[in-house]
Design a protein around this motif. Structure first.
Motif, PDB file in Angstrom:
ATOM      1  N   SER A 135      -3.464   9.397   1.750  1.00  0.00           N
ATOM      2  CA  SER A 135      -4.139   8.753   3.126  1.00  0.00           C
ATOM      3  C   SER A 135      -3.989   9.829   4.399  1.00  0.00           C
ATOM      4  O   SER A 135      -4.404   9.688   5.330  1.00  0.00           O
ATOM      5  N   LEU A 136      -3.393  10.790   4.023  1.00  0.00           N
ATOM      6  CA  LEU A 136      -3.095  12.047   4.844  1.00  0.00           C
ATOM      7  C   LEU A 136      -4.626  12.730   5.179  1.00  0.00           C
ATOM      8  O   LEU A 136      -4.784  13.298   6.211  1.00  0.00           O
ATOM      9  N   TYR A 137      -5.479  12.784   4.295  1.00  0.00           N
ATOM     10  CA  TYR A 137      -6.716  13.493   4.268  1.00  0.00           C
ATOM     11  C   TYR A 137      -7.793  12.568   4.866  1.00  0.00           C
ATOM     12  O   TYR A 137      -9.085  13.186   4.579  1.00  0.00           O
ATOM     13  N   THR A 138      -7.735  11.370   5.296  1.00  0.00           N
ATOM     14  CA  THR A 138      -8.801  10.809   5.928  1.00  0.00           C
ATOM     15  C   THR A 138      -9.110  11.294   7.279  1.00  0.00           C
ATOM     16  O   THR A 138      -8.386  11.618   7.895  1.00  0.00           O
ATOM     17  N   SER A 139     -10.574  11.258   7.626  1.00  0.00           N
ATOM     18  CA  SER A 139     -10.818  11.694   8.922  1.00  0.00           C
ATOM     19  C   SER A 139     -10.461  10.679  10.127  1.00  0.00           C
ATOM     20  O   SER A 139     -11.674  10.096  10.675  1.00  0.00           O
ATOM     21  N   ASP A 140      -9.312  10.602  10.431  1.00  0.00           N
ATOM     22  CA  ASP A 140      -8.717   9.518  11.194  1.00  0.00           C
ATOM     23  C   ASP A 140      -7.661  10.171  12.075  1.00  0.00           C
ATOM     24  O   ASP A 140      -6.818  10.502  11.352  1.00  0.00           O
ATOM     25  N   PHE A 141      -7.558  10.031  13.296  1.00  0.00           N
ATOM     26  CA  PHE A 141      -6.540  10.337  13.718  1.00  0.00           C
ATOM     27  C   PHE A 141      -5.062   9.592  13.654  1.00  0.00           C
ATOM     28  O   PHE A 141      -3.924  10.025  13.977  1.00  0.00           O
ATOM     29  N   ARG A 142      -5.314   8.375  13.186  1.00  0.00           N
ATOM     30  CA  ARG A 142      -4.024   7.554  12.693  1.00  0.00           C
ATOM     31  C   ARG A 142      -3.593   7.952  11.183  1.00  0.00           C
ATOM     32  O   ARG A 142      -2.855   7.135  10.693  1.00  0.00           O
ATOM     33  N   ALA A 143      -4.266   8.871  10.601  1.00  0.00           N
ATOM     34  CA  ALA A 143      -3.913   9.170   9.124  1.00  0.00           C
ATOM     35  C   ALA A 143      -2.238   9.381   9.053  1.00  0.00           C
ATOM     36  O   ALA A 143      -1.750   8.613   8.122  1.00  0.00           O
ATOM     37  N   CYS A 144      -1.707  10.104   9.881  1.00  0.00           N
ATOM     38  CA  CYS A 144       0.004  10.215   9.460  1.00  0.00           C
ATOM     39  C   CYS A 144       0.608   8.883   9.947  1.00  0.00           C
ATOM     40  O   CYS A 144       1.431   8.493   9.328  1.00  0.00           O
ATOM     41  N   GLU A 145       0.009   8.254  10.755  1.00  0.00           N
ATOM     42  CA  GLU A 145       1.019   7.008  11.251  1.00  0.00           C
ATOM     43  C   GLU A 145       0.557   6.023   9.733  1.00  0.00           C
ATOM     44  O   GLU A 145       1.766   5.322   9.435  1.00  0.00           O
ATOM     45  N   ARG A 146      -0.390   5.979   9.493  1.00  0.00           N
ATOM     46  CA  ARG A 146      -0.828   4.784   8.234  1.00  0.00           C
ATOM     47  C   ARG A 146       0.087   5.354   6.972  1.00  0.00           C
ATOM     48  O   ARG A 146       0.479   4.657   6.369  1.00  0.00           O
ATOM     49  N   THR A 147       0.230   6.742   6.865  1.00  0.00           N
ATOM     50  CA  THR A 147       0.990   7.339   5.654  1.00  0.00           C
ATOM     51  C   THR A 147       2.391   6.989   5.958  1.00  0.00           C
ATOM     52  O   THR A 147       3.172   6.381   4.834  1.00  0.00           O
ATOM     53  N   PHE A 148       3.092   7.064   7.046  1.00  0.00           N
ATOM     54  CA  PHE A 148       4.438   6.845   7.246  1.00  0.00           C
ATOM     55  C   PHE A 148       4.578   5.349   7.221  1.00  0.00           C
ATOM     56  O   PHE A 148       5.636   4.807   6.476  1.00  0.00           O
ATOM     57  N   GLN A 149       3.635   4.585   7.724  1.00  0.00           N
ATOM     58  CA  GLN A 149       3.953   2.866   7.684  1.00  0.00           C
ATOM     59  C   GLN A 149       3.762   2.654   6.092  1.00  0.00           C
ATOM     60  O   GLN A 149       4.666   1.592   5.708  1.00  0.00           O
ATOM     61  N   LEU A 150       2.909   3.032   5.238  1.00  0.00           N
ATOM     62  CA  LEU A 150       2.578   2.563   3.818  1.00  0.00           C
ATOM     63  C   LEU A 150       3.910   3.111   3.159  1.00  0.00           C
ATOM     64  O   LEU A 150       4.393   2.263   2.253  1.00  0.00           O
TER      65      LEU A 150
END
Length: 752
Positions: free
Chosen positions: A587-602
């Protein structure tokens, strides 16, 4: 004919767009009426009024959608609103007001918002339950049964023996257990031995188990949280939304139940939003054990009739609590007092169809309209909610330890898969994960492995020319499944596995990457004695697919549960002591500025599934980016450290929540038309905006530029505040009408 003065008054009048008969399903027609001077100031969107309809001017009830200052036709032909409705239904008025809010917030057409918020009645065939009774007199029945035995009529004997003298048997037994053909049933009916009766039954989409009412005791941390939330609930005036930040396993559900108990004492109702259908079964059972039949639920797997039935029960006051995913926020409760958004950070709360509303924001808006309270619960709050709490716009309530005294947060092992490769391990399982899985099987404990990619191989590629096999209708590669089918997960296009490369004809084609199906297969090879379940979109397509897998794993009918991210969100399995993330940095490599947030949450949520009932828990995180701050802070379960790092990045880049951003999506069967319309709109916006008030980025082709033969182009708009964003969305809608842009181009707004 009116005088010139009268005509001027008509032109200066205020008009209302209204909709009639909202329960009929005919929501695609509105009418304009003039508001009389005596009612001006009393009418707003959502107000219920009486209007004259047709040539006979028959009085009917209508709901005001919006106010206008211009007549749609000759003012003389426009009729006047007769009066306010004295038996108005506050709940419909409130939902229409919410639809109007959604129209401004998300830039959608009013009709789209109405169809989203209003429970439309659908004609649904009544469910019938057939039962079989004895009809003949006892003596005659026994004589006939003995004759059937003598003639070796086994099917007749099985059925006649199964029917008790004092009651019926369900008709389902005929085929399921007795193996009796329907023709045998008809022949016995004709002979007067039995009678088949059908009765209508109440549609009940959830089969509840009879269990004793359970009331668990709160610990000191939970009690303190309840006290703070009740303080906000009882305050006079506008209630601030409350952010309940509780670490995984801290017992947020018990806190929710205490708040609902207080709301019920006040004679009000509550809505509990959950992000995943997979959570419905466990969540409903917890609330049902506490509140009994006054609880119901909805989800997308219910039919239109079943959903409407539940909404109708809520409207009639037969329910106190409605549980469900985002659409449950529109439950027409007559006196709504509380909305709980559990796991408020989840992206599942964001609708992917127009209007692209966020259930969290819709819940806050609806609670404000009805004077209720919103509680947002999460162990990993969204940046938006944490930002609002830091600014004191939300009240922050914290629960910093697990509910059970003997339950502690799991230890997390971060494995660098680059080092595994150097050590000669080329499998998808690190040495640490393999040993810990083996250890859990020996101890008879359970494990969960997740990989956020279903299928067998991620893509199929030619080893000669390097071309991947792509979907002809979408700009994506096809995924290989274990049944040797190539499938597009966007449009559903399916073909058998190719034997030669479509580009160069080479026979050297093979699958690359890993999906949940391959993980399941490899686990069976490594641990043939293990009982394994898989949970992803492919195994949960049936109506009760989620429930059957979750209940089987909860009943310890499997040792390992493999799945996509749906398995690591909110579930509570007492015997799970190990969780493995097979590709944590995907999920870190998606073109989304929330990529790190979603990785941490998951990762944080996944770790929270282990060690919840006293047994020590562990998590293994397999990654090629162990140094990334989202993975490091997730491993240490340190939300504060993550928030500080992430908000610094958001401020520096001026991303939400530090600004307002919207993605404007242009779609068309013609790529040229989509691109040109996006360019024209971008130019019009740039002429309006100044550097200090807004910014336009793009347009450019979407990340996936074609889906199901439709081309997509994106334009990004950034503004300083929400009100300005609303104005710009209105301008874009007007611009599309003024310029009469290409008719085959559709436009959607996605508030980021």
């Amino acid at each position: 004919m009116p005088s010139d003065r009268g005509r001027r008054k008509l032109l200066e009048a205020i008009y209302a767009q209204v909709i009639l008969d909202i329960t009929s399903g005919n929501l695609d027609r509105t009418f304009q009426y003039r508001i009389p001077a005596r009612l001006q100031g009393q009418i707003r969107p959502g107000t219920q009024v009486i209007v004259p309809l047709g040539k006979s001017n028959r009085p009917v009830t209508a709901f005001v959608l919006e106010l206008e200052d211009k007549p749609a036709c000759d003012p003389i032909k426009i009729k006047e609103i007769s009066d306010l409705s004295h038996d108005a239904e506050p709940v419909e008025s409130q939902l229409i007001e919410l639809a109007f809010w959604m129209k401004r917030r998300y830039g959608a057409a009013m009709i789209q918002c109405l169809k989203t918020v209003l429970p439309v009645a659908r004609k649904v065939r009544a469910v019938e339950k057939k039962e079989i009774f004895r009809k003949a007199a006892p003596a005659e029945y026994e004589v006939f049964l003995e004759e059937c035995r003598r003639k070796h009529q086994k099917a007749r004997v099985r059925l006649l023996e199964a029917i008790p003298a004092d009651g019926p048997v369900p008709y389902e037994l005929v085929g399921q257990k007795l193996h009796v053909a329907s023709g045998v049933v008809r022949s016995l009916e004709q002979k007067g031995m039995i009678q088949v009766q059908a009765r209508q039954v109440l549609r009940n989409p959830f089969s509840r188990k009879k269990q004793e009412k359970q009331v668990l005791q709160l610990n000191s941390v939970q009690q303190e949280a309840v006290s703070q939330l009740l303080e906000e609930m009882h305050c006079q005036g506008r209630k601030r939304p409350c952010l309940l930040y509780g670490i995984t396993g801290s017992g947020k559900t018990l806190v929710y139940m205490e708040l609902i108990e207080e709301i019920r004492r006040q004679g009000k109702q509550a809505i509990v939003l959950i992000p995943e259908i997979a959570l419905t079964y466990q969540t409903v059972m917890r609330f049902y054990n506490r509140f009994g039949d006054r609880v119901s639920f909805i989800n997308s797997r219910l039919s239109a009739g079943e959903r409407y039935d539940q909404f109708l029960r809520a409207k009639k006051g037969e329910l106190d609590v409605m549980i469900g995913p985002r659409s449950a926020v529109f439950t027409p409760f007559p006196d709504l007092g509380l909305i709980i958004v559990d796991e408020e950070h989840e992206s599942a709360y964001k609708s992917e169809t127009t209007p692209r509303y966020h259930a969290r924001d819709a819940a806050i808006a609806r609670a404000s309209m009805c004077g209720g309270m919103v509680v947002l619960g999460s162990a990993t709050p969204s940046m938006e909610s944490a930002w609002q709490a830091a600014r004191k716009q939300f009240r922050l309530v914290t629960m910093d330890r697990r509910a059970r005294e003997d339950a502690v947060l799991p230890s997390v092992h971060v494995v660098d898969m680059r080092q595994e490769m150097l050590a000669g391990n080329k499998t998808m399982f690190s040495r640490v994960l393999y040993e810990k899985l083996k250890e859990r099987l020996e101890k008879k404990e359970q494990s969960m492995l997740f990989l956020n990619r279903r299928g067998y191989s991620s893509f199929v590629s030619c080893r000669s020319c390097g071309e991947a096999v792509r979907c002809p209708h979408c700009d994506v590669t096809l995924t290989l499944h274990r049944n040797q089918q190539l499938k597009c997960h966007y449009c559903g296009y399916t073909v058998p596995m190719v034997k030669t490369c479509p580009s160069c004809g080479s026979p050297y084609v093979a699958g690359f990457g890993t999906g949940t199906q391959k993980v399941e297969e490899k686990l069976r090879e490594l641990f043939p004695e293990a009982r394994i379940l898989r949970m992803d979109m492919d195994t949960t397509r049936g109506k009760n697919g989620h429930e059957s897998i979750i209940s089987a794993f909860a009943n310890e009918e499997a040792d390992i549960l493999v799945g996509t991210q749906m398995i690591v969100k909110g579930h509570d399995f007492g015997k799970v002591t190990l969780v493995g993330a097979l590709a944590a940095d995907t999920s870190l490599y998606t073109s989304d500025f929330r990529a790190c947030e979603r990785t941490f949450q998951l990762l944080t949520q996944a770790a929270g599934r282990a060690g919840r009932s006293g047994l020590p828990g562990e998590m293994v995180v397999q990654t090629y980016k162990p140094e990334n701050y989202s993975i490091q802070t997730a491993a240490s379960q340190n939300y504060g450290a993550f928030y500080r790092e992430e908000i610094h990045y958001r401020k520096m880049m001026n991303y939400p929540p530090c600004s307002c951003m919207a993605k404007i999506i242009f779609s068309s069967p013609s790529e040229e038309n989509a691109a040109e319309t996006a360019k024209e709109t971008a130019a019009a916006l740039r002429r309006r905006l100044h550097a200090d008030t807004g910014q336009v980025l793009g347009p450019s082709a979407a990340e996936i530029g074609k889906i199901n033969d439709i081309f997509y182009y994106n334009l990004f708009l950034r503004t300083a505040d929400r009100e300005q964003m609303n104005q710009e969305l209105e301008f874009i809608n007007s611009f599309m009408e003024w310029t009469k842009c290409r008719k085959d181009v559709m436009i959607q707004f996605d508030i980021l």
